[in-house]
Design an enzyme around this catalytic site. Sequence first.
Site, short mmCIF file in Angstrom:
data_model
loop_
_atom_site.label_atom_id
_atom_site.label_comp_id
_atom_site.label_asym_id
_atom_site.label_seq_id
_atom_site.Cartn_x
_atom_site.Cartn_y
_atom_site.Cartn_z
N TYR A 56 95.86 -0.81 58.02
CA TYR A 56 94.79 -0.52 58.77
C TYR A 56 94.70 -1.23 59.51
CZ TYR A 56 93.96 2.07 54.76
OH TYR A 56 93.82 3.85 53.99
N PRO A 203 90.18 13.31 50.17
CA PRO A 203 89.15 14.57 49.57
C PRO A 203 88.85 15.64 49.89
CG PRO A 203 88.50 13.31 50.27
CD PRO A 203 89.59 12.32 50.88
#
Length: 280
Positions: A56, A203
């Site tokens: 990231y 999720p």
Amino acid sequence: MISTTFPIGGDLTVGRLGYGAMQLPTGPAPDRADSVAVARRAVELGITLIDTAHLYGGGANEELLAEALHPYPDGLHITTKVGVARSADTGEWGLDGRPAVLRAQVDQALRRLRVERIELLQLHRIDPDTPLTDQLGALRELRAEGKIGRIGLSEVTAEELARARETIDVASVQNRYNVLDREHEPVLAACEAAGIAFLPWRPVAAGESGASADIAAVAAELGVTPTQVSLAWLLHRSPVVIPIPGTARIDHLEENVAAARIGLSDDQRKRLDRLGGSPA
């Protein structure tokens, strides 16, 4: 009642709803100030596990979290991932599990996060061009040296998890999983049987939860959002599941955290279970 905490590796107790920091912008103000505010609000709301990675921004996300949260409050744990590197020749990112690379990325993470030990370090992906025993051996050595506390894996199959457990103690697995995407159901089953934390990334199925009539119906019954229903289902799915939803907005963060307080009836759970086939 569902459990509200889980002991990763048997002794690192965290809340069962974490936060994924990948979406936080790491550039200059005003975006950076907003990112700092979101990270701090996550802690204010009781988040105790924040997920980041070397990938990231090449460590920029790790630096941002340290800027926002260091010195870290008691009970807050930042997990990071290594094993993806930028090519010096092409500038492109690719899997790189060579021991020297893993070691260097762990040392860089320690410096960026301003800690002496990373309590949970995850291998971002298994590098097919490097022997698995070499990759895991390097992480095992780093643990013996006290630089990392526990070792996790990401995006592995049940067979790869079994092979890894022959070499190391696996504390966590981070795979893609949600109410509409059950590809890694066998991995979750293996984690549950062994008491291994299962951290679903993505999720909530992007853009699809609200479009599902069944999820929308349950949300309407409870007076909550489809996103919250999706997260609540994960928390009810298994006691080893620790969702790590990510967002760069405080209102979405607050919406996600509130999902931990949502109870699902047996009928609602069964209806949601059927969306991906009945879990084992």
